[in-house]
Design an enzyme around this catalytic site. Structure first.
Site, PDB file in Angstrom:
ATOM      1  N   GLU A   1      25.696 -34.190  39.253  1.00 29.06           N
ATOM      2  CA  GLU A   1      25.271 -32.844  38.889  1.00 29.06           C
ATOM      3  C   GLU A   1      25.550 -32.680  37.404  1.00 29.06           C
ATOM      4  O   GLU A   1      26.665 -32.381  36.988  1.00 29.06           O
ATOM      5  CB  GLU A   1      26.028 -31.774  39.676  1.00 29.06           C
ATOM      6  CG  GLU A   1      25.520 -30.371  39.335  1.00 29.06           C
ATOM      7  CD  GLU A   1      26.530 -29.263  39.604  1.00 29.06           C
ATOM      8  OE1 GLU A   1      26.098 -28.131  39.827  1.00 29.06           O
ATOM      9  OE2 GLU A   1      27.750 -29.523  39.564  1.00 29.06           O
TER      10      GLU A   1
ATOM     11  N   ASP B   1      30.229 -33.247  41.684  1.00 29.29           N
ATOM     12  CA  ASP B   1      30.150 -31.885  41.183  1.00 29.29           C
ATOM     13  C   ASP B   1      30.619 -31.814  39.730  1.00 29.29           C
ATOM     14  O   ASP B   1      31.588 -32.469  39.345  1.00 29.29           O
ATOM     15  CB  ASP B   1      31.019 -30.984  42.065  1.00 29.29           C
ATOM     16  CG  ASP B   1      30.903 -29.526  41.718  1.00 29.29           C
ATOM     17  OD1 ASP B   1      29.783 -28.997  41.813  1.00 29.29           O
ATOM     18  OD2 ASP B   1      31.931 -28.921  41.357  1.00 29.29           O
TER      19      ASP B   1
END
Length: 713
Positions: free
Chosen positions: A492, A463
């Site tokens: 990400e 993330d």
């Protein structure tokens, strides 16, 4: 193992972070500049984690003194390629506002809010900045009105990055040397041909050979192996107007050359299914997930991506308070491991969210940092009130206010000197302050987190990967691959950047295709945008080995079905599952879900589910759809209908070619493609009515057609 890592490659003016690996937070480390280009004025830092900015092109050699000894870190700096550009926006495109309240942000400033402010001239906001060639995204915000922010892109002209791919013998060789060959590709709009690109080879400073041991001839390097006692890592970059992402191979003492950066073999054929863990079942527990594995088997997916499963006060789980245990509402660690084991029995790998850019504001470490406990004081990025851009009126009304977190006031502290400091956060994410990777204790903590879970799951979806230093990702990459070469790392990074493919991540978010599929589905762009997006990684400088995760929606986006309708959704999903890359299905999209984090509609759209199952089966059963080259086909709409809503392409291997025709429009169209098509659709299994015409085939397409091309063999 406190050696700082492999050679690093950058441009002049670019900051790269250097740090000891696997550090002891209580130990002493010291950097020194051993060699630098003649005109460089770079000096030795006092900090242990060094953000170095080379000031002239050339090779820099730094030394790190550690309790274990002295280690070398080399940096190759290439010329600055940035060009002055301007982020412009018409004033009228923002809601009513005071120009003094306008700011802008984007990847150029790591999405930090209210830091950069434009000038206003003749009704146009302008912000000048030096940026490298390529597409750059920026957003204008009036006050703190994020919902009505206006996002734009600017194209900085200039050549793209070249690409390099290293190869060598797969088997042991006879003789005293082995040869590494570099396959190069010029960047977009480059004036260089492939054979004109220079290739620079570098021996990893952690290994026994040196650069002087290599015999380099243009795009080949011969490596002596007669006296090698262990593997040696060789890095290389292609150089034209710009430098490529570096590739790396491992030379073994018997002459075998092993590629280092290739993703796990299983990932090349995988279909990923993302589960928002607290919405997939009514009970929202690991046990309830385990009982639904037969459904996942029926879809034919190979890999699950789970949103965070660690302790968190939020439904989405990205505000983590304990990295070493599962969330109590979801179940015990034993129950989670039982779920993973059951997935493995079904041939399904499990990837979960690794969230290490930030912690929850409720994390114990943040409480202690906010309270200025000495051991934790530097665990987060604390900034002065002026530097943070936060309006003092937004802070808690007084020191000791009952609960500023409930009011979502910015995270702040008062130092022993009485100064107010604000914990840094991206966008308007006040509940998740950024950790400080200049702290050796933070680095040590998150390496322990990686070690805690690497043997439990099959990969990490990382993330906010763009918020964590490249050097730390390189350390994690080597750490997990040394334990399990098949372990997957998915980043990400929004928008994606090719630098994350340099010994950091195997798979990358494809935000480019996501946006194109939305625009085509909404009628804002023509169908050709799908192919333009699918081939964008090459133009952006991503190396040949990189994989890209393709999707129509995820847990941060609205549902495609709700925005674009069922027919466009079938075309978009077909694109995702028939284009190169790693396709991802977000839970519920196959059941007719219309809200992005809604409870799984188990009693939903069975027809859509069957369509998804058949697409997954077609991809698995067709080598061309899973691994074939993407090739162009000539096509035209030969009936009334919206030709801008149509696109066609083919995937081919030596033994099979499959044509794909997509129609994002509301009405069926007849399309002629320049291939001799077989009548059986690989997805529906139905026989299509085909008409041979003009050295091609005409077929009716309602939403998608996936049909074999007749073989000439």
């Amino acid at each position: 193992m406190q050696q700082p890592g492999p050679p690093r490659f950058c441009t002049v003016g670019e900051s790269i972070e250097l740090a000891p690996r696997d550090p002891d937070p209580n130990a002493s480390y010291e950097w020194s500049v051993h060699e630098k280009p003649t005109q460089s004025e770079l000096s030795t830092p006092e900090e242990t984690v060094w953000h170095v900015e080379p000031d002239v092109p050339g090779i820099y050699r730094f030394e790190l003194e550690t309790p274990d000894g002295q280690y070398v870190q080399r940096v190759r700096a290439f010329p600055d390629v940035r060009r002055l550009t301007s982020f412009d926006l018409e004033r009228g495109r923002l809601p009513d506002h005071d120009p003094d309240d306008v700011s802008l942000m984007g990847p150029f400033n790591e999405h930090l809010f209210d830091r950069e402010h434009p000038t206003l001239e003749d009704g146009i906001y302008q912000y000048e900045i030096d940026l490298p060639p390529g597409t750059h995204r920026y957003g204008y915000i009036a006050g703190d009105d994020f919902e009505n922010a206006v996002w734009e892109e600017v194209e900085v002209p200039g050549p793209g990055k070249p690409r390099v791919f290293l190869e060598g013998p797969d088997d042991p060789v006879d003789g005293s040397e082995t040869t590494i060959t570099a396959d190069t590709t010029p960047g977009t709009d480059s004036e260089y041909d492939a054979d004109e690109l220079a290739v620079e080879f570098y021996v990893d400073d952690r290994d026994e050979l040196t650069d002087d041991d290599l015999e380099v001839d243009s795009q080949e390097a011969r490596v002596p192996i007669a006296d090698l006692e262990g593997p040696v890592r060789i890095h290389a970059v292609a150089v034209g107007e710009r430098h490529s992402i570096a590739d790396c191979v491992i030379v073994h003492p018997d002459g075998r050359v092993e590629r280092r950066n290739d993703p796990p073999e299983w990932a090349r054929d995988a279909v990923v299914y993302e589960i928002f863990v607290r919405s997939f079942t009514d009970e929202a527990t690991f046990e309830s997930l385990e009982r639904r594995i037969p459904y996942l088997e029926s879809l034919g997916v190979d890999c699950l991506w789970l949103t965070p499963v660690l302790e968190s006060p939020t439904k989405h789980g990205y505000h983590i308070t304990d990295y070493f245990d599962t969330a109590s509402d979801l179940g015990t660690r034993e129950e989670f491991e039982s779920f993973v084991d059951r997935c493995h029995e079904s041939g399904i790998r499990v990837v979960f969210d690794l969230v290490i850019n930030h912690t929850a504001r409720e994390h114990a470490a943040f409480d202690m940092s906010a309270a200025c406990v000495p051991e934790y004081e530097d665990w987060y990025v604390w900034e002065s009130l002026e530097e943070s851009g936060v309006d003092p009126d937004e802070l808690a009304p007084e020191i000791g206010s009952e609960n500023p977190r409930e009011d979502y006031a910015p995270p702040a502290r008062t130092t022993p000197d009485g100064e107010t400091e604000v914990a840094q956060y991206y966008f308007n994410w006040r509940g998740i302050p950024n950790v400080n990777y200049d702290s050796l204790a933070v680095r040590s903590l998150f390496l322990s987190v990686v070690d805690e879970w690497v043997d439990v799951v099959d990969g990490f979806r990382c993330d906010v990967a763009w918020g964590v230093p490249h050097g730390f990702w390189k350390e994690i990459y080597e750490r997990v691959k040394s334990q399990d070469s098949e372990f997957l790392l998915l980043d990400e990074t929004v928008p994606r950047e090719p630098e994350y493919a340099e010994s950091e991540f195997d798979v990358h978010y494809d935000t480019t295709l996501y946006s194109a599929l939305r625009d085509v589905g909404n009628g804002d762009r023509s169908g050709d945008a799908v192919l333009e997006a699918a081939t964008a990684p090459r133009r952006e400088g991503f190396p040949e080995w990189s994989l890209h995760m393709r999707y129509v929606e995820n847990h941060d986006e609205t549902r495609y079905l709700e925005e674009c309708g069922p027919q466009a959704q079938r075309a978009a999903v077909t694109a995702v599952l028939t284009l190169p890359g790693v396709p991802m299905i977000y839970y519920g999209q196959e059941r007719g879900a219309t809200e992005y984090r809604q409870l799984m509609p188990w009693e939903g759209d069975g027809e859509a589910t069957t369509f998804h199952r058949r697409l997954v089966d077609a991809r698995h059963e067709s080598p061309a759809l899973s691994r074939g080259e993407l090739v162009d086909v000539d096509w035209e709409v030969v009936s009334e209908g919206d030709s801008d809503a149509v696109v066609a392409y083919a995937r081919e291997t030596d033994d099979e070619t499959v044509a794909v025709v997509l129609n994002f429009g509301a009405d069926p169209v007849h399309v002629r493609v320049d291939r001799d098509l077989e009548p059986t659709d690989l997805v529906t299994g139905e026989e299509r009515d085909l008409e041979r015409a003009d050295e091609g085939t005409v077929l009716e397409v309602e939403d998608a057609a996936v049909v074999p091309v007749r073989s000439d063999k």
